[in-house]
Design a protein around this motif. Sequence first.
Motif, PDB file in Angstrom:
ATOM      1  N   TYR A 157       0.542  -1.254  -0.091  1.00 39.49           N
ATOM      2  CA  TYR A 157       0.044   0.166   0.174  1.00 39.49           C
ATOM      3  C   TYR A 157       0.914   1.217   0.033  1.00 39.49           C
ATOM      4  N   GLN A 158       2.073   1.256   0.640  1.00 38.82           N
ATOM      5  CA  GLN A 158       2.979   2.325   0.570  1.00 38.82           C
ATOM      6  C   GLN A 158       3.762   2.661  -0.683  1.00 38.82           C
ATOM      7  N   ARG A 160       2.113   1.783  -3.448  1.00 37.15           N
ATOM      8  CA  ARG A 160       1.131   2.408  -4.407  1.00 37.15           C
ATOM      9  C   ARG A 160       1.323   3.906  -4.153  1.00 37.15           C
ATOM     10  N   ARG A 161       1.527   4.231  -3.291  1.00 30.16           N
ATOM     11  CA  ARG A 161       1.538   5.753  -3.070  1.00 30.16           C
ATOM     12  C   ARG A 161       2.630   6.276  -3.679  1.00 30.16           C
TER      13      ARG A 161
END
Length: 213
Positions: A157-158, A160-161
């Motif tokens: 998820y990080q 992705r950012r």
Amino acid sequence: MLEEVQVGEDVAKLAAASLWPLNDDDVIDTLRMAHRLEQAAAALQARLVQQAVVRKLPARHGHRNTTGWLRSHLLLDPGPARELTERAAVLARHPELEQALLDGRVDTRQAIVIAAASDTVKAELTELGESGPADDGRVTHEATTTLIELADRLPAYQLRRVGERILAHVAPQLAEGADEQALARQEARAHRARAFTLSTPVWPRTRSGSSRE
């Protein structure tokens, strides 16, 4: 085939082994090893699915798509079968990510996120049209490599950012142009949303068949 059976038996024995003699560090190390085995197995699954696609096995076995074929042979639910099909296709398009997965540098979720970021960078460069195919390939490769290097410190998820702004990191001059184009598209959509159309109302017909005057 015999080697595969032996590997399967060894893994099964390890999974069934008593864990209480392990100290805390052993538990952590073994957990990491199990995760590594899981990711290696996922990479093998994806490669086998892609090989089945290349050989047209789903169609030859009477299935309309790969997902249905996987559901039949592996008794998978629709969701996992679809995810496996998509993962195989993604890794086939990104061999560097498949290799990173096999090497243990990324896990499957990280690989999917990095692939999406790489595809976005490629699309942005195509829209800009300011650099040639060689330059586009260089920038896309640099973006992918950078994200793979970050995968040992950041979960999916990080990543992705970070991937959303990776073009600004590897090619800031191109990222500025991409941002300007994105802003122009947003303004165009907003303008279209504000537009309206006038038309003559259509009255319902009466029972006699004539429309209301």
